[in-house]
Write a protein that holds these residues in place. Structure first.
Motif: not given
Length: 121
Positions: A11-31
Motif C-alpha cells: 500500500g505504501y509503494l502504490i501510494l508513493q507512486g501515486a504521489f510522485f505521479s501527481l507531483i509530476s503532473a503538477i510540475g508539467v502544468l506549472r513549470l
C-alpha cells in the motif's frame, strides 16, 4: 503477521507512486519551460510508475503466490528507457533552439559548445 506487513508495504509503494505521479503532473502544468517540464515528467513520473509497478509485483508475488515476469520486464523497460528518452527530448529541444526560461542564469551547454567549436576551428 507477514501478510499484514506486506499489505502495508504494498500500500505504501502504490501510494508513493501515486504521489510522485501527481507531483509530476503538477510540475508539467506549472513549470515555465520545456526543460524543467521535461525534468518533472521524466524523473518523478518514472519514480511514480516504478513504485506502482513494484507494489503490483509484490502484491502478486507475496499475497497471490504468482510470479509475474511481465511486470518485472515493465519495471526494467521503464527504468532503462524513461531517463534516456527524457535526456534525448531535452537535447533535441536545445539543438532546435527552444529558448530557456528568461530567468535561467546558466547555460552550460552553450559554454561547452563554444569550447568545442574553438577546438575544431
Amino acid at each position: 503477521m507477514i501478510e499484514t506487513i506486506s499489505k502495508f508495504v504494498i500500500g505504501y509503494l502504490i501510494l508513493q507512486g501515486a504521489f510522485f505521479s501527481l507531483i509530476s503532473a503538477i510540475g508539467v502544468l506549472r513549470l515555465p519551460d520545456v526543460y524543467t517540464r521535461n525534468h518533472a515528467a521524466s524523473k518523478s513520473a518514472t519514480l511514480g510508475v516504478l513504485s506502482i509497478l513494484l507494489g503490483v509485483f509484490l502484491y502478486f508475488w507475496v499475497l497471490e503466490n504468482h510470479m509475474n515476469g511481465r511486470v518485472l520486464l515493465g519495471i526494467l523497460f521503464i527504468f532503462l528507457t524513461s531517463p534516456v528518452a527524457g535526456h534525448l527530448i531535452s537535447r533535441a529541444a536545445y539543438h532546435t533552439k527552444v529558448k530557456l526560461w528568461e530567468n535561467s542564469r546558466i547555460d552550460e551547454l552553450k559554454e561547452k559548445k563554444k569550447a568545442k567549436d574553438k577546438v575544431h576551428s
